[in-house]
Design an enzyme around this catalytic site. Structure first.
Site, PDB file in Angstrom:
ATOM      1  N   GLU A  99      -6.493  -1.624   2.489  1.00  0.00           N
ATOM      2  CA  GLU A  99      -7.164  -0.912   3.581  1.00  0.00           C
ATOM      3  C   GLU A  99      -8.461  -0.331   3.020  1.00  0.00           C
ATOM      4  OE1 GLU A  99      -4.608   2.047   5.221  1.00  0.00           O
ATOM      5  OE2 GLU A  99      -2.908   0.685   5.451  1.00  0.00           O
ATOM      6  N   GLU A 139     -11.937   1.515   3.025  1.00  0.00           N
ATOM      7  CA  GLU A 139     -12.646   2.557   3.768  1.00  0.00           C
ATOM      8  C   GLU A 139     -14.058   2.717   3.224  1.00  0.00           C
ATOM      9  OE1 GLU A 139      -8.689   5.297   4.734  1.00  0.00           O
ATOM     10  OE2 GLU A 139     -10.022   5.847   3.075  1.00  0.00           O
ATOM     11  N   GLU A 197       3.213   0.248  -0.154  1.00  0.00           N
ATOM     12  CA  GLU A 197       1.788   0.584  -0.100  1.00  0.00           C
ATOM     13  C   GLU A 197       1.462   1.533  -1.249  1.00  0.00           C
ATOM     14  OE1 GLU A 197      -1.188   2.633   3.192  1.00  0.00           O
ATOM     15  OE2 GLU A 197       0.746   3.554   2.748  1.00  0.00           O
ATOM     16  N   GLU A 213     -12.977   2.279   8.792  1.00  0.00           N
ATOM     17  CA  GLU A 213     -12.013   1.407   8.122  1.00  0.00           C
ATOM     18  C   GLU A 213     -11.870   0.124   8.927  1.00  0.00           C
ATOM     19  OE1 GLU A 213      -7.201   1.349   7.426  1.00  0.00           O
ATOM     20  OE2 GLU A 213      -8.270   3.175   6.831  1.00  0.00           O
ATOM     21  N   HIS A 234      -5.886   1.978   0.174  1.00  0.00           N
ATOM     22  CA  HIS A 234      -4.431   1.857   0.150  1.00  0.00           C
ATOM     23  C   HIS A 234      -4.094   0.365   0.105  1.00  0.00           C
ATOM     24  CE1 HIS A 234      -4.703   5.757   2.737  1.00  0.00           C
ATOM     25  NE2 HIS A 234      -4.937   6.003   1.462  1.00  0.00           N
ATOM     26  N   ARG A 290      -1.158   3.890  -2.812  1.00  0.00           N
ATOM     27  CA  ARG A 290      -2.241   4.588  -2.135  1.00  0.00           C
ATOM     28  C   ARG A 290      -3.377   5.129  -3.019  1.00  0.00           C
ATOM     29  NH1 ARG A 290      -1.232   6.017   3.023  1.00  0.00           N
ATOM     30  NH2 ARG A 290      -2.187   8.087   2.867  1.00  0.00           N
ATOM     31  N   GLU A 326     -12.630   6.683  10.670  1.00  0.00           N
ATOM     32  CA  GLU A 326     -11.690   7.355   9.784  1.00  0.00           C
ATOM     33  C   GLU A 326     -11.835   8.874   9.882  1.00  0.00           C
ATOM     34  OE1 GLU A 326      -9.231   7.781   7.917  1.00  0.00           O
ATOM     35  OE2 GLU A 326      -8.379   5.757   7.884  1.00  0.00           O
ATOM     36  N   ASP A 350     -27.620 -16.541 -17.877  1.00  0.00           N
ATOM     37  CA  ASP A 350     -27.715 -15.642 -19.023  1.00  0.00           C
ATOM     38  C   ASP A 350     -26.627 -14.579 -18.943  1.00  0.00           C
ATOM     39  OD1 ASP A 350     -28.356 -13.859 -21.006  1.00  0.00           O
ATOM     40  OD2 ASP A 350     -30.302 -13.273 -20.172  1.00  0.00           O
ATOM     41  N   ARG A 353       2.867  10.038   3.730  1.00  0.00           N
ATOM     42  CA  ARG A 353       1.542   9.800   3.169  1.00  0.00           C
ATOM     43  C   ARG A 353       1.142  10.800   2.083  1.00  0.00           C
ATOM     44  NH1 ARG A 353       1.368   7.209   8.085  1.00  0.00           N
ATOM     45  NH2 ARG A 353      -0.023   5.407   8.216  1.00  0.00           N
TER      46      ARG A 353
END
Length: 471
Positions: free
Chosen positions: A130, A132, A359, A220, A269, A361, A212, A51, A340
């Protein structure tokens, strides 16, 4: 794996039940289960009905009949079920037209991979999220006409250093100091190891696991990279295993981006790269941070479309309680090597051409990975096709920039509503190759506004009583 091989596996492993799993539009796994004897070659050809009107973001009640067809390549012995059970991820089809369902998130991911090949730019994209999460010992929440609250607790929470635990054994990670301490500070090490073993058992390759930054049980576990749809499948298995093994230990796992006030939130990330004929298109030994011009254009696409991407990559109101400065949050729309504080980081751990990637983030784990990965790929490809210049990288700590220098740096949207407006204004890149459809975008935006944004707006916030009750 072929259907007949799956049927043979069922007999070999003494499987008693077959669990059919599929994804609703927001990103939660759904399932139903059949006895093992009901799994025949015909099921892989004709599918099984369900359904669609009862699934979030799918059909209206007058057109509710839908078909699930299991993908034999996804067959695994379910590591959670106590009764021997084989798990199969399914694709969704219309029973009348026999065509794939355009709102099936997994179909969107497959179309994105097909579009990549048709573009001639590359033949493969690799993804490494990654993921978390928090593992708590207690959670309570409620919302009524006259009451609204939440309460989470963790044996690890710094807020419990003075609690009478009979005995309180201390070793509570301090706020923002949870990154990498050994046990006994990291009280969840063995639990994460158990989770990793279950993931390895079903083919989710794992590189590392660790505590973390946040207090209160943040962790993580990083998977080895894979192609787009396969990695999205693995993300769903990942969340399923983390939640269920935590529950097995009388704990509860959440991928909510910001469950704790004034400590770090949980992100996703996402590492990504494009390959053609076995060659990494993102590598150039002479380029900035050893990335190619193709990679720069890809970055340009991600940065230009980032506000719209957030509607899929950070798709909840809670996402924007994480995406604020001061908590290592990647809000700044620029790129850099090792940095970062930028939304896009170029990892510099290795000079190996195969390891070069970018990467992105800002995403978090409340996203539907099929849609989020597909949207990021389409943005990056648009950057390559249009040769979008990402500008110069910023090597400084962007959080500490001031004055005109700071004002030059654009940021991600400040709310889900802003992200949805951006998606309304910028979505042509998603419609290329019919990867996303106008119908899916319309349903996504309407669902998020009506079921989430408006629902939050209508309810008094507990802190409003602190601010306004005595005025």
């Amino acid at each position: 794996m072929k259907p007949e091989e799956v049927v043979a596996l069922v007999k070999e492993k003494g499987i008693q039940f077959i669990d059919m799993k599929f994804n609703d539009l927001p990103g939660l796994w759904q399932h139903f289960t059949i006895p093992a004897g009901e799994l025949t070659d015909e099921v892989f050809r004709e599918g099984l009905g369900f359904d669609g009107s009862s699934i979030r973001g799918f059909q209206e009640i007058q057109e509710s009949d839908m078909i699930l067809i299991p993908d034999p390549d996804t067959a695994i012995v379910d590591p959670i079920c106590s009764v021997p059970t084989l798990s199969l991820i399914c694709d969704i089809y219309d029973p009348i037209t026999k065509e794939p369902y355009t709102r099936d998130p997994r179909f969107v991911a497959k179309k994105a991979e097909s579009y990549l090949k048709e573009s001639g730019i590359a033949d493969t994209s690799y993804w490494g999220p990654e993921m978390e999460f928090f593992i708590f010992d207690d959670v309570r929440f409620d919302q009524t006409v006259h009451c609204g609250y939440y309460f989470v607790d963790s044996i690890e929470g710094e807020w419990n250093t003075g609690r009478e635990e009979k005995p309180n054994l201390g070793y509570k990670p301090r706020y923002k100091e949870g990154y990498f301490p050994v046990p006994p500070h990291d009280s969840l090490h063995d639990l994460r190891s158990e989770i990793v073993l279950a993931m390895l058992e079903i083919g989710n390759g794992i590189e590392v696991h660790h505590h973390e930054v946040a207090s209160g049980g943040q962790g993580e576990i990083d998977m080895k990279f894979d192609t787009l749809t396969k990695m999205a499948d693995k993300c769903m298995k990942y969340k399923y295993i983390v939640k269920n093994i935590a529950r097995r230990h009388n704990k509860v796992a959440t991928f909510m981006p910001k469950p704790l006030f004034q400590d770090n939130g949980s992100g996703m990330h996402t590492h990504q790269s494009l390959w053609k004929d076995g060659t990494n298109l993102f590598f150039d030994p002479d380029g900035y941070a050893q990335i190619s011009q193709t990679a720069k254009y890809y970055i340009g696409g991600l940065l230009e479309h980032a506000p719209a991407l957030m509607a899929f990559c950070a798709p909840t109101t809670n996402s924007y309680k994480r995406l604020v400065p001061g908590f290592e949050a990647p809000v700044n729309l620029t790129y850099s090597s090792r940095n970062r504080s930028a939304a896009i980081r170029i990892p510099m751990y290795s000079n190996n051409p195969k390891s070069k990637r970018i990467e992105f983030r800002p995403p978090d784990c409340t996203c539907n990975p099929y849609l989020a990965f597909a949207a990021m790929l389409m943005a990056g490809l648009d950057g390559i096709e249009r040769e979008i210049d990402p500008g110069e990288p910023i090597e400084k700590n962007i959080y500490k920039l001031e004055g005109p220098e700071a004002h030059k740096v654009k940021t991600v949207p400040g709310s889900l509503e802003e992200a949805l407006i951006a998606l309304e204004q910028d979505h042509d890149f998603l419609l290329k190759g019919n990867v996303f459809t106008a119908d899916l975008l319309d349903v996504w935006i309407r669902y998020k506004r009506e079921r989430e944004i408006d629902a939050i707006k209508l309810r008094p916030h507990p802190y409003e009583f602190h601010l306004y009750f005595d005025l």
